[in-house]
Design a protein around this motif. Structure first.
Motif, PDB file in Angstrom:
ATOM      1  N   UNK A  69       0.785  -1.139   0.123  1.00  0.00           N
ATOM      2  CA  UNK A  69      -0.188   0.033   0.035  1.00  0.00           C
ATOM      3  C   UNK A  69       0.976   1.115   0.030  1.00  0.00           C
ATOM      4  N   UNK A  70       2.171   1.173   0.376  1.00  0.00           N
ATOM      5  CA  UNK A  70       2.919   2.239   0.503  1.00  0.00           C
ATOM      6  C   UNK A  70       3.196   2.796  -1.035  1.00  0.00           C
ATOM      7  N   UNK A  71       2.805   2.008  -2.007  1.00  0.00           N
ATOM      8  CA  UNK A  71       3.471   2.452  -3.357  1.00  0.00           C
ATOM      9  C   UNK A  71       2.300   3.238  -4.035  1.00  0.00           C
ATOM     10  N   UNK A  72       1.034   3.328  -3.362  1.00  0.00           N
ATOM     11  CA  UNK A  72       0.037   4.189  -3.809  1.00  0.00           C
ATOM     12  C   UNK A  72       0.288   5.497  -4.485  1.00  0.00           C
ATOM     13  N   UNK A  73       1.245   6.182  -3.928  1.00  0.00           N
ATOM     14  CA  UNK A  73       1.302   7.851  -4.221  1.00  0.00           C
ATOM     15  C   UNK A  73       2.221   7.516  -5.517  1.00  0.00           C
ATOM     16  N   UNK A  74       3.339   6.899  -5.469  1.00  0.00           N
ATOM     17  CA  UNK A  74       3.881   6.827  -7.008  1.00  0.00           C
ATOM     18  C   UNK A  74       2.887   6.189  -8.030  1.00  0.00           C
ATOM     19  N   UNK A  75       2.286   5.261  -7.697  1.00  0.00           N
ATOM     20  CA  UNK A  75       1.273   4.452  -8.413  1.00  0.00           C
ATOM     21  C   UNK A  75       0.328   5.387  -9.138  1.00  0.00           C
ATOM     22  N   UNK A  76      -0.194   6.337  -8.327  1.00  0.00           N
ATOM     23  CA  UNK A  76      -1.083   7.283  -9.120  1.00  0.00           C
ATOM     24  C   UNK A  76      -0.495   8.194  -9.903  1.00  0.00           C
ATOM     25  N   UNK A  77       1.018   8.598  -9.696  1.00  0.00           N
ATOM     26  CA  UNK A  77       1.642   9.307 -10.522  1.00  0.00           C
ATOM     27  C   UNK A  77       1.713   8.448 -11.953  1.00  0.00           C
ATOM     28  N   UNK A  78       1.950   7.255 -11.822  1.00  0.00           N
ATOM     29  CA  UNK A  78       1.957   6.439 -13.003  1.00  0.00           C
ATOM     30  C   UNK A  78       0.641   6.312 -13.708  1.00  0.00           C
ATOM     31  N   UNK A  79      -0.339   6.246 -13.002  1.00  0.00           N
ATOM     32  CA  UNK A  79      -1.661   6.417 -13.734  1.00  0.00           C
ATOM     33  C   UNK A  79      -1.876   7.719 -14.616  1.00  0.00           C
ATOM     34  N   UNK A  80      -1.456   8.931 -13.917  1.00  0.00           N
ATOM     35  CA  UNK A  80      -1.418  10.166 -14.617  1.00  0.00           C
ATOM     36  C   UNK A  80      -0.414  10.352 -15.880  1.00  0.00           C
ATOM     37  N   UNK A  81       0.515   9.345 -15.894  1.00  0.00           N
ATOM     38  CA  UNK A  81       1.452   9.550 -16.968  1.00  0.00           C
ATOM     39  C   UNK A  81       0.823   8.843 -17.920  1.00  0.00           C
ATOM     40  N   UNK A  82      -0.016   7.743 -17.899  1.00  0.00           N
ATOM     41  CA  UNK A  82      -0.656   7.073 -18.873  1.00  0.00           C
ATOM     42  C   UNK A  82      -2.139   8.021 -19.368  1.00  0.00           C
ATOM     43  N   UNK A  83      -3.026   8.560 -18.515  1.00  0.00           N
ATOM     44  CA  UNK A  83      -4.055   9.222 -18.917  1.00  0.00           C
ATOM     45  C   UNK A  83      -3.900  10.637 -18.836  1.00  0.00           C
ATOM     46  N   UNK A  84      -3.006  11.224 -17.987  1.00  0.00           N
ATOM     47  CA  UNK A  84      -3.103  12.511 -18.028  1.00  0.00           C
ATOM     48  C   UNK A  84      -4.064  13.082 -16.729  1.00  0.00           C
ATOM     49  N   UNK A  85      -4.506  12.080 -15.975  1.00  0.00           N
ATOM     50  CA  UNK A  85      -5.468  12.319 -14.803  1.00  0.00           C
ATOM     51  C   UNK A  85      -5.490  11.195 -14.288  1.00  0.00           C
ATOM     52  N   UNK A  86      -6.292  11.114 -12.987  1.00  0.00           N
ATOM     53  CA  UNK A  86      -6.619   9.971 -12.332  1.00  0.00           C
ATOM     54  C   UNK A  86      -7.968   9.709 -12.611  1.00  0.00           C
ATOM     55  N   UNK A  87      -8.535   8.821 -13.658  1.00  0.00           N
ATOM     56  CA  UNK A  87      -9.919   8.514 -13.960  1.00  0.00           C
ATOM     57  C   UNK A  87     -10.437   7.538 -12.834  1.00  0.00           C
ATOM     58  N   UNK A  88     -11.386   7.076 -12.924  1.00  0.00           N
ATOM     59  CA  UNK A  88     -12.210   6.148 -12.245  1.00  0.00           C
ATOM     60  C   UNK A  88     -11.547   4.783 -12.449  1.00  0.00           C
ATOM     61  N   UNK A  89     -11.230   4.339 -13.821  1.00  0.00           N
ATOM     62  CA  UNK A  89     -10.401   3.327 -13.895  1.00  0.00           C
ATOM     63  C   UNK A  89      -9.072   3.253 -13.535  1.00  0.00           C
ATOM     64  N   UNK A  90      -8.465   4.456 -13.262  1.00  0.00           N
ATOM     65  CA  UNK A  90      -7.473   4.546 -12.657  1.00  0.00           C
ATOM     66  C   UNK A  90      -7.371   4.350 -11.177  1.00  0.00           C
ATOM     67  N   UNK A  91      -8.378   4.699 -10.458  1.00  0.00           N
ATOM     68  CA  UNK A  91      -8.637   4.291  -9.221  1.00  0.00           C
ATOM     69  C   UNK A  91      -8.778   2.540  -9.027  1.00  0.00           C
ATOM     70  N   UNK A  92      -9.518   2.036  -9.898  1.00  0.00           N
ATOM     71  CA  UNK A  92      -9.577   0.794  -9.731  1.00  0.00           C
ATOM     72  C   UNK A  92      -8.379  -0.067 -10.140  1.00  0.00           C
TER      73      UNK A  92
END
Length: 291
Positions: A69-92
């Motif tokens: 769970x400690x990887x959540x913050x960088x993983x959210x940045x990874x999601x934004x590097x793909x979509x340019x934001x955190x969509x509901x799909x990114x949350x899932x």
């Protein structure tokens, strides 16, 4: 519907209620964040945009931490590097990779302003409007950019995009709290790189250059890239070739103004007083019941 309560008025009388009840014609869904795609359905969002390469990077992030769970913050940045934001799909995607609930991921996404819930532009322009920058022109810079980037007489609002999100030349404009550069105020950032001592005119010239596809050199720091590329770096992924890596991230981060105090101290032989090892800490009053 139950009877509404009156709006609390200022004054010495305390109120049991600190809100005004919604009227019968209030569209609660329309004013709440649940309009985000997929949040009102039981269907699992389509996460196929996060392909095998993204999954591999996600697993690499998880391996860096004792607890996944400690990887959540960088993983959210990874999601934004793909979509340019955190969509509901990114949350899932993050929830499934980290064995978290979507509510746990959403709580983090909505807490930090660095995670965007709406598609960002190719560039994120953050104007510091905290106290010192505001007093020295930050508010004027933000107003000028909002008007300049707007259309049909309507200024661009906070976290709104001028142009098609993600397309070349598109820009998301945002108010930013302290950017830790008071000595160089007023400042703004483009994709988190600094542009110091700005004026309304210089800020307009900067965003116009961005819209033309140019990447003006930051005042200090690494060379400018686009928002998605910056997010990949924030996730912790850099070029493997050392020369390419250095070219992408290296750059002077300090300024003369930043180091002025330290330079004065060195020139005049000033040093901080030494801390004695045997100085006891001050005693604290014991907590009293009812305090």
């Amino acid at each position: 519907m139950t009877d509404t309560t009156p709006t609390p008025e200022p004054g010495p009388r305390q109120s049991w209620e600190t809100h005004a009840a919604a009227s019968g014609d209030t569209d609660v869904v329309a004013i709440s964040p649940v309009r985000e795609e997929g949040m009102l359905t039981d269907e699992r969002p389509d996460t196929s945009v996060f392909g095998p390469d993204v999954v591999a990077r996600a697993r690499e992030l998880i391996a860096r931490y004792p607890q996944s769970r400690s990887a959540l913050l960088p993983m959210l940045h990874l999601v934004q590097s793909v979509q340019g934001y955190v969509s509901q799909a990114g949350v899932t995607f993050c929830a499934e990779q980290l064995d978290l609930s979507e509510a746990e991921v959403s709580a983090v996404v909505t807490f930090y302003t660095m995670y965007k819930r709406k598609p960002c532009g190719e560039h994120l322009v953050s104007v510091c409007t905290n106290t010192l920058c505001a007093a020295l022109g930050g508010d004027a810079i933000y107003r000028r950019l909002a008007e300049h980037l707007g259309e049909d007489g309507r200024p661009v609002g906070h976290e709104e995009v001028a142009g098609a999100p993600g397309e070349p030349g598109s820009i998301m404009l945002e108010h930013a709290e302290c950017l830790a550069a008071c000595d160089l105020a007023p400042v703004l950032q483009v994709n988190y790189e600094y542009y110091d001592k700005q004026t309304p005119d210089s800020a307009v010239e900067l965003v116009d250059a961005l819209r033309r596809g140019e990447k003006p050199a930051p005042t200090r720091g690494a060379p400018l890239t686009d928002f998605k590329a910056a997010e990949l770096q924030l996730a912790g992924f850099f070029p493997e070739d050392d020369a390419t890596y250095r070219a992408a991230v290296d750059g002077p981060s300090q300024a003369v103004e930043t180091l002025r105090g330290a330079q004065l101290a060195a020139d005049r032989g000033w040093t901080a007083p030494a801390m004695a090892d045997d100085v006891p800490l001050p005693a604290l009053d014991s907590k009293k019941e009812g305090r």
